[in-house]
Write an enzyme that holds these catalytic residues in place. Structure first.
Site, mmCIF file in Angstrom:
data_model
loop_
_atom_site.group_PDB
_atom_site.id
_atom_site.type_symbol
_atom_site.label_atom_id
_atom_site.label_comp_id
_atom_site.label_asym_id
_atom_site.label_seq_id
_atom_site.Cartn_x
_atom_site.Cartn_y
_atom_site.Cartn_z
ATOM 1 N N LYS A 45 -7.849 14.193 4.531
ATOM 2 C CA LYS A 45 -7.017 12.988 4.583
ATOM 3 C C LYS A 45 -6.005 13.181 5.710
ATOM 4 C CE LYS A 45 -6.119 13.682 0.243
ATOM 5 N NZ LYS A 45 -6.592 12.411 -0.274
ATOM 6 N N ARG A 46 -5.306 12.122 6.070
ATOM 7 C CA ARG A 46 -4.317 12.265 7.133
ATOM 8 C C ARG A 46 -3.243 13.259 6.699
ATOM 9 N NH1 ARG A 46 0.398 8.952 6.535
ATOM 10 N NH2 ARG A 46 0.249 7.571 4.737
ATOM 11 N N HIS A 58 0.801 -1.225 0.000
ATOM 12 C CA HIS A 58 0.000 0.000 0.000
ATOM 13 C C HIS A 58 0.832 1.273 0.000
ATOM 14 C CE1 HIS A 58 -4.203 -1.316 0.450
ATOM 15 N NE2 HIS A 58 -3.719 -2.341 1.122
ATOM 16 N N LYS A 102 -14.305 8.518 -3.767
ATOM 17 C CA LYS A 102 -15.549 8.831 -3.059
ATOM 18 C C LYS A 102 -16.113 10.178 -3.514
ATOM 19 C CE LYS A 102 -13.652 6.341 0.863
ATOM 20 N NZ LYS A 102 -12.833 6.495 2.073
ATOM 21 N N THR A 126 -8.364 6.682 -1.951
ATOM 22 C CA THR A 126 -9.766 6.296 -2.112
ATOM 23 C C THR A 126 -10.684 7.493 -1.896
ATOM 24 O OG1 THR A 126 -9.807 5.546 0.201
ATOM 25 C CG2 THR A 126 -9.460 3.865 -1.501
#
Length: 847
Positions: free
Chosen positions: A556-557, A365, A668, A664
């Site tokens: 996001k992070r 990942h 979305k 991702t």
């Protein structure tokens, strides 16, 4: 009479009366509450248990069928799961939302408001955990036999608070009030061993290795049912909780040494105390290492137990078991399976290794070196002495193969060795995952190509047939049907409901592109979603925003490669333009941020502080006529994303090219009609291929250009500062402390990052291109019908990015598994019948 021929009198009906009666029953008999004492939390629990009742019959029948037919099962191993709120997901997947709404209306209750009392289990930190949740949803929807495995952390990812613009971490005590969705299964507990020594024994001309551990920790499973959409299949998410093998030392307790009496208990149960214990200290690293082994040891023991219920010959193990490693964290499962097969089942090495490789698949990942875990050899020697022996043997045999194919190439042997030499010898876990798996996949086309060409180039050349791509996907049930009911209803009115489980059907929406009425309706839906979010922003953050503005979303992070810094620098640039030219015509913009920074990640936390400093100035400057607003939502979660994503106009996916594996969030937001502003990185490339160049805003250097620049050491960020007056003015405004008047040195680290340390993430290199594409966004937004058409094309052409498609590819190309659809209507579910069956031994044992 045979119990299985009796009539079913108690199967739960999907009707209003049944829901109402079950809800009232559980409020009284499960919660022991009446109208005088019941709280909203009691009502939430009563509804949750009511819905859980609908899952139980399906859950039991699913597992009975899997056992009876001895099916091949998929085992998904992930240290992260971001499941979101379970009540909503289960009601939607059971298609009970309208029934629940009507049933609870008779009690003057709104089930959706009740559902908000549920807690987001923070058992993950971002895309990895959310992907794992999507995988489980799609696996159940497709009727595939599977079990997800993870850890039941007492405290999940920290709860993020913002104090004076700074991130402050607070414990996320998500289990404080219990969890109605889980069922403890202590009968399936396993001991997990640590430490000790290995004895070598010679028996009948063979050598056996006996691990004699120093101590054990008990792994207690907690099971959560996972139901598919419009499916009777209910699979299991099994989370392990650590428990001491002895509660306390009675001798120490009786002698008054109370701390020592419970020391072992505390040490043991720390293993599942928190998600990702800090690895900034040696103690933290050791805890994370032991945590990962605890996870895989319990899981492998459980998998072998389940296999042995119906199979005596281990030759069939890969025919009944497929194990997928979700990133490097569970890679210790490979030597753990070898330990079980060799030391406990007494299989010969060659057979055990062949079974292991045929069983495992490894999903990579990340391209970031720091995320490819390496553990010191001395950790293994201290805690897992038998496993380091097995890893040495795996490495030795593998390097023999490499040497045979490439004789004399010692540099290649050093590069490919699972053991990295140096001052501290380390085990390269990603390499172990590659050598021990028959399939290695990336999660986007670019990511997979970079794995082959850079990250694992030697291994790809050695095992070319093992490498493949599986582009990530998201579940449309959570991220459209549930998160955006207005848009979901609009789609269903035009093309029916099949899109919910066949997302490719969204292509049928393209026929409505010429229909201006449809485009107007689509714009109105987006506006309503933006108004809803604007109300939340004003209510919770005290910031009044214009719902007609462009909602520009970056959620996001926080990490330097995700470049939230580039985004906020552009906001400063826009603000400076407005200050320099008060009459400047500009489309109003609302910049929305959310995400957490790792507790020890200084630069990421400084960026959060910068966003708040800029927001404080910009949001309160009346001279810019509210043309820019900046909003930061603290404590990012699945439920928060469900509020923000339907309202997004622009999806910021601006990572440094070549560093984002997939993403991702980009999928979305495109699914919900947002247009992507991004680099050619991760899945952005494939989104661009699907939606077309005119319906996405791409900027910046490519991965190849950045790689060439790094190789040539040709990048000079100072030249961008000196040669672009507007970039210079923007940075000067920051570094002259305009946003930090009371702390002049606050953003000095950012100045050093650009001018002293070389801007590793190419922020200034991409700044002008980024700003220009923002201008293109503004121009496009001023043509409402054209913008609505672009949004419609993004919705219509994101069918590829369904997790259902992704799981089908895993199933046929890696797992070689088959669906086993369950039909609850064909099975007697009478509770008396079930009890008699269990008591008479007719029920198949073993979850």
């Amino acid at each position: 009479m045979d119990v299985h021929t009796q009539l079913d009198h108690h199967q739960l009906s999907h009707d209003v009366d049944t829901i109402r009666q079950k809800f009232a029953h559980h409020l009284k008999y499960s919660m022991a509450k009446d109208r005088y004492t019941a709280t909203d939390w009691d009502r939430y629990l009563a509804l949750s248990i009511t819905i859980r009742d609908y899952l139980i019959d399906r859950w039991m029948l699913t597992h009975q069928t899997y056992h009876r037919e001895n099916v091949k099962r998929i085992y998904y191993l992930s240290l992260e799961y971001l499941m979101g709120r379970s009540l909503v997901n289960n009601i939607v997947n059971l298609k009970l939302n309208h029934v629940c709404a009507e049933a609870l209306s008779e009690f003057d209750l709104d089930w959706e408001k009740l559902s908000q009392l549920g807690v987001d289990a923070g058992l993950g930190n971002g895309g990895l955990g959310r992907l794992a949740a999507c995988v489980l949803d799609s696996i159940a929807t497709l009727g595939l036999p599977a079990v997800g495995y993870g850890l039941r952390y007492d405290y999940g990812i920290f709860r993020q608070e913002i104090e004076d613009g700074y991130q402050v971490e607070e414990p996320d005590e998500w289990l404080r009030y219990g969890n109605p969705w889980e069922i403890e299964r202590p009968e399936y507990q396993f001991p997990v061993s640590f430490g000790g020594a290995v004895e070598e024994r010679h028996e009948n001309g063979t050598v056996a290795y006996i691990w004699i551990p120093a101590y054990h920790v008990l792994a207690i499973p907690f099971d959560t049912p996972i139901v598919g959409y419009d499916s009777d299949n209910v699979n299991t998410l099994r989370l392990w909780s650590a428990k001491a093998s002895e509660e306390f030392d009675l001798g120490d307790f009786n002698e008054g040494d109370y701390m020592q009496a419970v020391a072992h208990k505390v040490q043991a149960e720390n293993l599942t105390k928190v998600l990702y214990p800090s690895d900034s200290s040696l103690t933290g690293k050791e805890l994370r290492f032991r945590q990962q082994y605890f996870f895989v040891s319990a899981t492998i023991q459980d998998i072998v137990r389940r296999f042995k219920l119906h199979n005596a010959d281990f030759h069939s193990f890969p025919d009944k078991v497929a194990i997928q490693l979700n990133d490097t964290h569970p890679t210790l499962a490979i030597p753990e399976l070898m330990h079980n097969l060799i030391d406990k089942e007494h299989l010969p090495w060659d057979m055990a290794w062949d079974l292991t490789v045929r069983t495992f698949g490894y999903t990579n990942h990340t391209l970031l070196p720091e995320a490819l875990e390496e553990w010191p050899v001395h950790f293994f020697e201290t805690y897992l002495p038998r496993h380091i022996q097995i890893i040495y043997e795996i490495n030795s045999r593998f390097l023999e193969q490499v040497s045979f194919r490439h004789p004399g190439d010692n540099n290649l042997l050093a590069r490919m060795s699972i053991i990295a030499e140096g001052d501290t010898r380390r085990v390269r876990m990603a390499y172990l995952g590659v050598v021990g798996s028959h399939s290695i996949n990336g999660v986007a086309k670019l990511h997979t190509r970079l794995i082959k060409e850079r990250l694992l180039k030697d291994f790809y050349e050695f095992f070319p047939g093992r490498f493949n791509n599986k582009t990530n996907g998201v579940t449309p049930r959570r991220w459209l049907l549930k998160a955006n009911p207005l848009l979901a209803e609009w789609i269903t009115d035009r093309i029916g409901t099949n899109w919910i489980s066949e997302l490719e059907r969204l292509r049928e929406l393209e026929e409505f592109l010429p229909d201006t009425e449809c485009l107007d309706q689509l714009r109105e839906i987006k506006l309503q979603n933006k108004r809803t979010l604007a109300e939340i922003i004003e209510r919770e953050h005290g910031i009044k925003v214009n719902a007609e503005a462009i909602f520009d979303v970056h959620i996001k992070r926080f990490h330097e490669y995700k470049r939230q810094l580039l985004n906020v620098l552009h906001i400063i640039m826009l603000y400076r333009r407005l200050k320099a030219n008060p009459g400047l015509s500009m489309v109003p913009r609302v910049f929305i941020f959310s995400g957490k920074a790792a507790p020890g990640y200084y630069m990421a936390k400084l960026t959060i502080k910068l966003i708040h400093c800029v927001a404080e100035v910009v949001n309160n400057d009346k001279t810019i006529n509210d043309l820019i607003k900046v909003v930061f939502f603290p404590n990012y979660s699945v439920s928060l994303a469900e509020q923000i994503i339907p309202a997004s106009d622009i999806s910021e996916q601006i990572s440094t090219a070549g560093m984002e594996a997939s993403g991702t969030g980009n999928m979305k937001m495109a699914l919900n009609g947002a247009l992507t502003l991004g680099t050619l990185d991760g899945a952005n490339i494939e989104i661009k291929e699907e939606v077309g160049d005119d319906n996405i805003f791409i900027f910046g250097l490519t991965a190849e250009e950045i790689a060439e620049s790094r190789n040539n050491k040709s990048y000079d960020p100072v030249s961008y500062y000196e040669n672009d007056p507007e970039i210079k003015q923007t940075l000067d405004l920051l570094f002259e402390n305009f946003f930090s008047l009371h702390d002049p040195q606050l953003f000095e680290p950012l100045r050093k990052y650009f001018f002293d340390y070389g801007d590793y993430y190419y922020v200034l290199a991409d700044f002008r291109s980024y700003a220009d594409r923002h201008h293109d966004v503004e121009l496009a937004y001023q043509s409402p019908n054209d913008w609505a058409g672009k949004a419609l094309l993004n919705i219509a052409r994101t069918g590829k990015f369904s997790s259902d498609r992704m799981v089908r590819e895993y199933t046929t190309e890696i797992w070689n598994a088959s669906p086993k659809k369950i039909d609850i209507s064909r099975r007697n579910t009478d509770t008396i019948v079930a009890a008699r069956s269990a008591l008479s031994g007719q029920q198949i044992n073993g979850y």
